[in-house]
Scaffold this motif. Structure first.
Motif, PDB file in Angstrom:
ATOM      1  N   GLY A  35     -42.165  43.409  42.216  1.00  0.00           N
ATOM      2  CA  GLY A  35     -43.049  42.768  43.179  1.00  0.00           C
ATOM      3  C   GLY A  35     -44.208  42.004  42.575  1.00  0.00           C
ATOM      4  N   HIS A  36     -44.771  42.538  41.503  1.00  0.00           N
ATOM      5  CA  HIS A  36     -46.006  41.976  40.973  1.00  0.00           C
ATOM      6  C   HIS A  36     -45.844  40.519  40.535  1.00  0.00           C
ATOM      7  CE1 HIS A  36     -49.847  41.679  38.997  1.00  0.00           C
ATOM      8  NE2 HIS A  36     -49.288  41.496  37.832  1.00  0.00           N
ATOM      9  N   GLU A  37     -44.726  40.208  39.899  1.00  0.00           N
ATOM     10  CA  GLU A  37     -44.531  38.843  39.378  1.00  0.00           C
ATOM     11  C   GLU A  37     -44.495  37.812  40.503  1.00  0.00           C
ATOM     12  OE1 GLU A  37     -43.062  41.757  36.445  1.00  0.00           O
ATOM     13  OE2 GLU A  37     -42.689  41.432  38.587  1.00  0.00           O
ATOM     14  N   LEU A  38     -43.841  38.158  41.611  1.00  0.00           N
ATOM     15  CA  LEU A  38     -43.773  37.223  42.738  1.00  0.00           C
ATOM     16  C   LEU A  38     -45.147  37.046  43.368  1.00  0.00           C
ATOM     17  CD1 LEU A  38     -42.153  35.418  44.596  1.00  0.00           C
ATOM     18  CD2 LEU A  38     -41.538  37.443  45.959  1.00  0.00           C
ATOM     19  N   VAL A  39     -45.902  38.114  43.462  1.00  0.00           N
ATOM     20  CA  VAL A  39     -47.257  38.019  44.006  1.00  0.00           C
ATOM     21  C   VAL A  39     -48.106  37.080  43.148  1.00  0.00           C
ATOM     22  CG1 VAL A  39     -49.405  39.302  44.417  1.00  0.00           C
ATOM     23  CG2 VAL A  39     -47.206  40.278  45.115  1.00  0.00           C
ATOM     24  N   ILE A  70     -35.584  38.203  53.644  1.00  0.00           N
ATOM     25  CA  ILE A  70     -36.101  39.447  53.081  1.00  0.00           C
ATOM     26  C   ILE A  70     -35.675  39.552  51.620  1.00  0.00           C
ATOM     27  CG2 ILE A  70     -36.022  41.973  53.166  1.00  0.00           C
ATOM     28  CD1 ILE A  70     -35.439  41.720  56.186  1.00  0.00           C
ATOM     29  N   CYS A  71     -36.648  39.701  50.733  1.00  0.00           N
ATOM     30  CA  CYS A  71     -36.378  39.864  49.302  1.00  0.00           C
ATOM     31  C   CYS A  71     -36.305  41.372  49.034  1.00  0.00           C
ATOM     32  CB  CYS A  71     -37.492  39.251  48.463  1.00  0.00           C
ATOM     33  SG  CYS A  71     -37.928  37.573  48.958  1.00  0.00           S
ATOM     34  N   ALA A  72     -35.121  41.859  48.697  1.00  0.00           N
ATOM     35  CA  ALA A  72     -34.897  43.298  48.583  1.00  0.00           C
ATOM     36  C   ALA A  72     -34.552  43.699  47.159  1.00  0.00           C
ATOM     37  CB  ALA A  72     -33.772  43.732  49.526  1.00  0.00           C
ATOM     38  N   GLU A  73     -35.090  44.849  46.742  1.00  0.00           N
ATOM     39  CA  GLU A  73     -34.777  45.373  45.415  1.00  0.00           C
ATOM     40  C   GLU A  73     -33.279  45.658  45.296  1.00  0.00           C
ATOM     41  OE1 GLU A  73     -36.017  49.138  42.502  1.00  0.00           O
ATOM     42  OE2 GLU A  73     -36.862  48.972  44.524  1.00  0.00           O
ATOM     43  N   ASP A  74     -32.706  46.259  46.319  1.00  0.00           N
ATOM     44  CA  ASP A  74     -31.268  46.531  46.378  1.00  0.00           C
ATOM     45  C   ASP A  74     -30.816  46.213  47.801  1.00  0.00           C
ATOM     46  OD1 ASP A  74     -28.699  47.614  46.641  1.00  0.00           O
ATOM     47  OD2 ASP A  74     -29.108  49.212  45.202  1.00  0.00           O
ATOM     48  N   THR A  75     -30.083  45.124  47.972  1.00  0.00           N
ATOM     49  CA  THR A  75     -29.703  44.680  49.319  1.00  0.00           C
ATOM     50  C   THR A  75     -28.825  45.705  50.037  1.00  0.00           C
ATOM     51  OG1 THR A  75     -27.868  43.427  48.343  1.00  0.00           O
ATOM     52  CG2 THR A  75     -29.914  42.230  48.759  1.00  0.00           C
ATOM     53  N   GLU A  97     -35.235  34.169  37.385  1.00  0.00           N
ATOM     54  CA  GLU A  97     -34.277  33.304  38.079  1.00  0.00           C
ATOM     55  C   GLU A  97     -34.656  33.096  39.536  1.00  0.00           C
ATOM     56  OE1 GLU A  97     -29.869  34.049  39.986  1.00  0.00           O
ATOM     57  OE2 GLU A  97     -30.411  35.099  38.131  1.00  0.00           O
ATOM     58  N   ARG A  98     -35.131  34.147  40.184  1.00  0.00           N
ATOM     59  CA  ARG A  98     -35.376  34.103  41.625  1.00  0.00           C
ATOM     60  C   ARG A  98     -36.711  33.449  42.006  1.00  0.00           C
ATOM     61  NH1 ARG A  98     -30.677  34.672  43.122  1.00  0.00           N
ATOM     62  NH2 ARG A  98     -29.825  36.579  44.078  1.00  0.00           N
ATOM     63  N   ILE A  99     -37.759  33.655  41.220  1.00  0.00           N
ATOM     64  CA  ILE A  99     -39.093  33.216  41.645  1.00  0.00           C
ATOM     65  C   ILE A  99     -39.159  31.716  41.978  1.00  0.00           C
ATOM     66  CG2 ILE A  99     -41.451  32.831  40.787  1.00  0.00           C
ATOM     67  CD1 ILE A  99     -41.460  35.666  39.741  1.00  0.00           C
ATOM     68  N   PRO A 100     -38.639  30.813  41.147  1.00  0.00           N
ATOM     69  CA  PRO A 100     -38.705  29.388  41.522  1.00  0.00           C
ATOM     70  C   PRO A 100     -38.014  29.109  42.862  1.00  0.00           C
ATOM     71  CG  PRO A 100     -38.111  29.638  39.223  1.00  0.00           C
ATOM     72  CD  PRO A 100     -38.048  31.003  39.817  1.00  0.00           C
ATOM     73  N   TYR A 101     -36.882  29.752  43.100  1.00  0.00           N
ATOM     74  CA  TYR A 101     -36.147  29.564  44.352  1.00  0.00           C
ATOM     75  C   TYR A 101     -36.973  30.059  45.540  1.00  0.00           C
ATOM     76  CZ  TYR A 101     -32.560  30.285  47.929  1.00  0.00           C
ATOM     77  OH  TYR A 101     -31.834  30.274  49.109  1.00  0.00           O
ATOM     78  N   PRO A 138     -31.559  37.751  57.241  1.00  0.00           N
ATOM     79  CA  PRO A 138     -30.806  37.702  55.977  1.00  0.00           C
ATOM     80  C   PRO A 138     -31.624  38.212  54.794  1.00  0.00           C
ATOM     81  CG  PRO A 138     -31.471  35.505  56.667  1.00  0.00           C
ATOM     82  CD  PRO A 138     -31.773  36.421  57.812  1.00  0.00           C
ATOM     83  N   GLN A 139     -30.895  38.690  53.769  1.00  0.00           N
ATOM     84  CA  GLN A 139     -31.534  39.238  52.574  1.00  0.00           C
ATOM     85  C   GLN A 139     -31.162  38.431  51.339  1.00  0.00           C
ATOM     86  OE1 GLN A 139     -31.596  43.633  51.908  1.00  0.00           O
ATOM     87  NE2 GLN A 139     -29.869  43.597  53.337  1.00  0.00           N
ATOM     88  N   ILE A 140     -31.991  38.603  50.307  1.00  0.00           N
ATOM     89  CA  ILE A 140     -31.666  38.098  48.967  1.00  0.00           C
ATOM     90  C   ILE A 140     -32.134  39.153  47.970  1.00  0.00           C
ATOM     91  CG2 ILE A 140     -33.853  36.838  48.715  1.00  0.00           C
ATOM     92  CD1 ILE A 140     -32.301  34.735  47.106  1.00  0.00           C
ATOM     93  N   SER A 141     -31.375  39.370  46.920  1.00  0.00           N
ATOM     94  CA  SER A 141     -31.772  40.388  45.939  1.00  0.00           C
ATOM     95  C   SER A 141     -32.932  39.887  45.087  1.00  0.00           C
ATOM     96  CB  SER A 141     -30.588  40.756  45.037  1.00  0.00           C
ATOM     97  OG  SER A 141     -30.216  39.655  44.238  1.00  0.00           O
ATOM     98  N   PHE A 142     -33.884  40.765  44.847  1.00  0.00           N
ATOM     99  CA  PHE A 142     -35.013  40.447  43.963  1.00  0.00           C
ATOM    100  C   PHE A 142     -35.398  41.728  43.249  1.00  0.00           C
ATOM    101  CE2 PHE A 142     -39.550  40.002  42.957  1.00  0.00           C
ATOM    102  CZ  PHE A 142     -39.501  38.829  42.230  1.00  0.00           C
ATOM    103  N   HIS A 143     -35.044  41.822  41.966  1.00  0.00           N
ATOM    104  CA  HIS A 143     -35.296  43.038  41.199  1.00  0.00           C
ATOM    105  C   HIS A 143     -35.713  42.671  39.781  1.00  0.00           C
ATOM    106  CE1 HIS A 143     -31.313  42.213  39.572  1.00  0.00           C
ATOM    107  NE2 HIS A 143     -30.830  42.218  40.804  1.00  0.00           N
TER     108      HIS A 143
END
Length: 296
Positions: A106-110, A45-50, A76-80, A65-70
């Motif tokens: 959210g938009h960038e990952l989409v 789960i990619c969460a704005e605030d874990t 940094e996160r998108i390639p991973y 499990p979660q990972i922060s994505f904000h």
């Protein structure tokens, strides 16, 4: 020229899927069965605030499990995250409240998933803007969703002047400490008699709706203690042609320009004087003196 087509559920792929999962905007009872199912079944789960999302997951006994994505770690996160999806893992993206990408990350990952031919599946759910719109009492369609307005006064005024040409109902988000400033600016630009509904703490215990015109809203903001997050729903401009002829008004004497704004927008004289001064590139005192016949 060709159009790109991607099915959410047909065909098999070795790649994973990105699920866009809405979360409650206040009332946990608004979590859907489908959203809970997806959050239980995805790999990450990619969460704005874990920390915030952890409370939600704990309430529903979800152990994914979660990972922060904000907004501060997007690059940094998108390639991973793309690598995980390319390997066949399924991901869910959530924001702190409501729909991902709507005034939230959210938009960038989409975009990155679409470029990589990875399926993006949106789930329906809670959204503050639409909840406010349908309960506002103001015409629900067409509508124009803007979100948060600029903080700087100059940019705020310029943005509102552009939006004043809209005949569609306008929807904004605003924080409590900026509400009074925003409403005052709206009254100056849109006119004091424009209808507005302030929607406070939607779906929560202290949810309430304040309906009236912008003059009423400014008076309320000046007298009451402002608490909670707000959605502001403003009536569209019923006479946008008046604004499109603003340049023609510059040919009128300053007195007449002020009187015209007072009559058409319901502005107080000092507010109208300030607006005329700005339109003509003059100091406010010059227009003030002219309007009050203080010129020799």
């Amino acid at each position: 020229m060709s159009i790109s087509k991607k099915s959410s559920f047909k065909g098999e792929s070795s790649k994973g899927t990105l699920y866009l999962v809405p979360t409650p905007i206040g009332n946990l009872g608004d979590m859907t069965f489908r959203a809970l199912e997806v959050l239980n079944e995805v790999d990450l789960i990619c969460a704005e605030d874990t920390r915030n999302t952890k409370r939600l997951l704990s309430h529903f006994e979800i152990k994914t499990p979660q990972i922060s994505f904000h907004e501060h770690n997007t690059k940094e996160r998108i390639p991973y995250l793309l690598e995980k999806l390319q390997q066949g893992q399924n991901l869910a993206q959530v924001s702190d409240a409501g729909m991902p990408s709507i005034s939230d990350p959210g938009h960038e990952l989409v975009k990155a998933c679409i470029a990589a031919d990875i399926a993006v599946v949106p789930l329906p759910g809670a959204n503050a803007a639409l909840c406010a719109l349908i309960a506002s009492g103001i015409v629900p369609q067409p509508f124009f969703f803007y979100g948060f307005l600029p903080r700087k006064k100059t940019l705020l005024t310029e943005t509102l002047q552009t939006l004043n040409l809209q005949t569609a109902t306008l929807i904004f988000y605003e924080a409590p400490h900026r509400l009074k400033k925003t409403l005052t600016a709206m009254a100056e630009v849109f006119g004091a008699t424009r209808k507005v509904t302030l929607c406070r703490e939607l779906t929560k215990k202290y949810e309430e709706f304040l309906r009236g015109d912008l003059k009423d809203a400014v008076a309320w903001a000046e007298e009451d203690e402002i608490r909670g997050e707000f959605v502001i729903v403003v009536e569209g401009n019923p006479q946008p042609q008046i604004n499109s002829t603003a340049d023609q008004a510059l040919d009128l004497p300053l007195n007449d320009q002020v009187e015209q704004l007072i009559a058409e927008k319901g502005l107080k004289p000092n507010v109208a004087i300030k607006e005329v001064a700005k339109r003509n590139g003059l100091k406010k005192q010059v227009v003030y003196n002219e309007y009050h016949h203080l010129v020799d």
